[in-house]
Design a protein around this motif. Structure first.
Motif, PDB file in Angstrom:
ATOM      1  N   LEU A 152       0.833  -1.201   0.000  1.00  0.00           N
ATOM      2  CA  LEU A 152       0.000   0.000   0.000  1.00  0.00           C
ATOM      3  C   LEU A 152       0.874   1.259   0.000  1.00  0.00           C
ATOM      4  N   THR A 153       0.249   2.359  -0.411  1.00  0.00           N
ATOM      5  CA  THR A 153       0.959   3.628  -0.438  1.00  0.00           C
ATOM      6  C   THR A 153       0.452   4.526   0.685  1.00  0.00           C
ATOM      7  N   TYR A 154       1.373   5.014   1.490  1.00  0.00           N
ATOM      8  CA  TYR A 154       1.016   5.871   2.616  1.00  0.00           C
ATOM      9  C   TYR A 154       1.643   7.241   2.437  1.00  0.00           C
ATOM     10  N   ARG A 210       4.310  -2.388  -7.110  1.00  0.00           N
ATOM     11  CA  ARG A 210       3.555  -2.687  -5.888  1.00  0.00           C
ATOM     12  C   ARG A 210       4.434  -2.781  -4.645  1.00  0.00           C
ATOM     13  N   ASP A 252      -2.925   5.684  -0.668  1.00  0.00           N
ATOM     14  CA  ASP A 252      -4.112   4.929  -0.276  1.00  0.00           C
ATOM     15  C   ASP A 252      -4.585   5.411   1.087  1.00  0.00           C
ATOM     16  N   GLU A 253      -3.617   5.766   1.918  1.00  0.00           N
ATOM     17  CA  GLU A 253      -3.970   6.217   3.254  1.00  0.00           C
ATOM     18  C   GLU A 253      -3.065   7.387   3.641  1.00  0.00           C
ATOM     19  N   GLY A 281      -8.376   7.599   4.587  1.00  0.00           N
ATOM     20  CA  GLY A 281      -8.424   7.976   3.182  1.00  0.00           C
ATOM     21  C   GLY A 281      -8.731   9.455   3.044  1.00  0.00           C
TER      22      GLY A 281
END
Lengths: 293, 354
Positions: B31-33, B186, B204-205, B219
């Motif tokens: 995931l991307t933070y 990814r 993403d967050e 989000g």
């Protein structure tokens, strides 16, 4: 304030500086050129006009050109050694190490001593029969070495004293350069997985190129004037083995009192030096900056 | 690729106040933070703890379940992109991208296809032979990123405000290329920024930070609609959320003498010293003639191109309203409508869940 008055003020503020410049640089320079065209010597003192006779004579003066070659070798050799040693020392005390401040000051001590006095001390140390250098090496069954009385040894001795005296200056410039380097490239290299050697050749050295060029050129200009250590250590000897251009000009001008000829040598020396150093500076920039940073 | 767990990690430089307060944080695999916050809020410290450039004074760093707290950066398998693009200026683009692999002992035949693949991904295939020194800032930043992507063992990709020094025109293009590259690889990405648009579009967050602490994570929509406290409300959005001093009006909550929130909400309201009503400038509207609304007076209007920001005074409190430029702005007295479902109630700075 009206215009002429303003101009007067400007001039009167500039005048002392201009006069100083005229007195200490321009006048001696032009006067030397004029003297070089005369036959002024101990036998026929006076500012006569001799045309280009002195210049014709110096073209075939082998001793002068040899002293030039010797100077070039000495200057390039000592500056290169100073650069390598200075860089190594700077790298040593750059990062956090114990007693860092103490070492930084310690490394600078040789530079703070008076060159002539240090040369006298070195001459004493290196004396063939009375000096502690041979005495000390004798303890290990080495020597005695003709430090100042053999051509090659004398050359090495002069260079060693020069290196000892001026490496601290190189160290100081390079340390200042290292301290001002940005942190990110080093972090990036660590993240890329580079070890100390790779980091040095790919990050530290290229980043230091501009500082390196500056330091090398400053030292080359200084080293091309090597004179005091030669004068004290060997007086250009044995024979002419350690005679540099500056020292030869000194002998011809102030010992043999051939003022006109020495002036011609000085002017030639100046022109050759300006041309050489300009070319060297250009080359350094091209190799370091062109390929490096 | 791996899940990163900061277990009770905190850090103070030189034993002083905590630059990063002790807390548990988990970054899930793939995931991307985005870490979002003002300067000095501990974003970069957190990033450097993950990459190992800073050893935390408290807690453990777990990457894929393994304790990495004392493992040096070189062996951490973390890639990091810095604010200022870092390239090896004496090398070509190809050698720059190949450098991390060469450090790991790969020979040219083995690394060539990998480097070419990454160059393709970044749209830099044509530049491989060029000297890295002559690239523009955004291309250099791509090379920095490429050096991270080229490694096959990367557990996470960290980016420390990578777009700060890039020209505005190049920013969106570079952001798009970084995003595309990420979508393909990814990786777990932690992206530090103080630009909320960047954070919102990229991640993403989003983790909003303040004074060494993560105040809220969620989000883009969540942060926009339900800011957990007044700080997040003000920080997120342009302009930030309006906060008005609230008053109790017969068991209901309102302001300027008008009850706005139903009694149910009022019942849950504790006896807080500081009670505020929050509403986004986007959610306010001017009432049409004949409709109800709270009287307000227009102070001035800021033209932002497609939007107008109207600065109003309502019962001696300043409120900003963001409307599309087609909307007719009444000069002088106006009436504002406050949609009840958009109102949020804050007691001592913290959101009361409706």
């Amino acid at each position: 304030m009206d215009q002429p008055e303003f101009r007067f003020y400007k001039l009167s503020f500039l005048l002392p500086g201009l006069l100083g410049l005229l007195a200490v640089i321009l006048f001696p320079l032009f006067f030397t050129v004029r003297v070089s065209l005369s036959g002024w010597s101990a036998v026929s003192p006076g500012l006569d006009f001799d045309g280009l006779a002195n210049y014709r004579a110096l073209v075939s003066d082998v001793r002068f050109w040899q002293s030039f070659e010797r100077l070039a070798g000495m200057a390039v050799g000592t500056v290169l050694i100073q650069y390598i040693l200075g860089f190594a020392m700077a790298l040593l005390v750059w990062r956090e190490i114990r007693y860092r401040r103490f070492f930084r000051v310690l490394f600078l001590v040789p530079m703070m001593t008076t060159p002539v006095i240090m040369s006298v001390i070195w001459r004493t140390i290196l004396h063939e029969s009375l000096g502690p250098a041979n005495d000390f090496l004798g303890l290990f069954g080495l020597g005695p070495y003709p430090w100042l009385t053999d051509g090659s040894f004398a050359m090495a001795s002069v260079m060693m004293v020069e290196v000892w005296q001026w490496t601290p200056f190189m160290f100081l410039l390079l340390l200042a350069g290292l301290i001002s380097l940005p942190r990110e490239p080093f972090l990036a290299a660590a993240i890329d997985g580079a070890g100390p050697v790779r980091t040095f050749f790919n990050v530290t050295f290229p980043l230091m190129a501009p500082v390196s060029i500056g330091a090398i050129i400053i030292r080359l200009i200084e080293a091309s004037k090597i004179m005091d250590s030669v004068y004290v250590l060997t007086s250009g000897g044995p024979g002419t083995a350690t005679e540099t251009a500056g020292y030869y000009i000194y002998i011809r001008g102030l010992k043999d009192f051939e003022i006109g000829y020495a002036a011609a040598l000085s002017v030639t020396y100046l022109v050759v030096m300006i041309v050489l150093l300009t070319v060297i500076a250009k080359l350094l920039v091209r190799t370091f900056v062109g390929r490096g940073t | 690729m791996a899940r990163i767990h900061l277990e009770q990690v905190g850090h103070s430089y030189g034993g002083g106040t905590y630059a990063l307060e002790k807390a548990d944080l988990v970054f899930e695999e793939g995931l991307t933070y985005a870490l979002l916050g003002p300067s000095g809020c501990g974003k970069t410290t957190m990033l450097n703890i993950i990459s190992g450039l800073v050893r935390p004074s408290d807690g453990r760093v777990l990457v894929g379940g393994t304790d990495m707290t004392d493992v040096p950066t070189v062996r951490r398998n973390i890639a990091q992109v810095f604010q200022f693009p870092v390239v090896y200026r004496s090398k070509t683009v190809f050698e720059n991208l190949a450098f991390p692999l060469r450090c790991r002992g790969w020979n040219t035949t083995r690394l060539r296809p990998r480097v070419e693949e990454i160059a393709e991904l970044l749209g830099m295939s044509k530049r491989l032979g060029q000297s890295a020194r002559n690239l523009t800032a955004d291309e250099k930043q791509l090379v920095s990123l490429g050096r991270g992507l080229v490694r096959e063992d990367v557990a996470a990709l960290l980016m420390d405000e990578p777009l700060t020094v890039i020209d505005p025109q190049m920013k969106s293009d570079l952001r798009r290329r970084i995003k595309q590259a990420n979508a393909r690889t990814r990786h777990t990405v932690v992206y530090v920024t103080h630009d909320q648009n960047e954070a919102m579009t990229f991640a993403d967050e989003v983790l909003v930070m303040r004074a060494g602490r993560v105040v809220q994570r969620g989000g883009a929509q969540e942060l926009f609609e339900n800011p957990r406290d007044t700080y997040v409300g003000t920080f997120i959005g342009s302009p930030g959320m309006n906060f008005m001093a609230a008053e109790r009006i017969g068991g209901r909550i309102g302001f300027a003498g008008v009850a706005l929130l139903p009694a149910t909400a009022a019942n849950e309201v504790p006896d807080a010293a500081d009670l505020r009503i929050g509403i986004r400038p986007e959610h306010l509207a001017f009432s049409n003639d004949g409709e109800q609304g709270i009287p307000a007076s227009v102070n001035f209007v800021q033209d932002q191109g497609s939007f107008l920001i109207v600065d109003l005074t309502v019962a001696s409190q300043t409120i900003k309203v963001k409307v599309r430029r087609e909307v007719r702005i009444p000069s002088g007295p106006a009436r504002l409508s406050f949609p009840a479902e958009r109102l949020r109630l804050y007691a001592d700075g913290a959101l009361l869940t409706p």
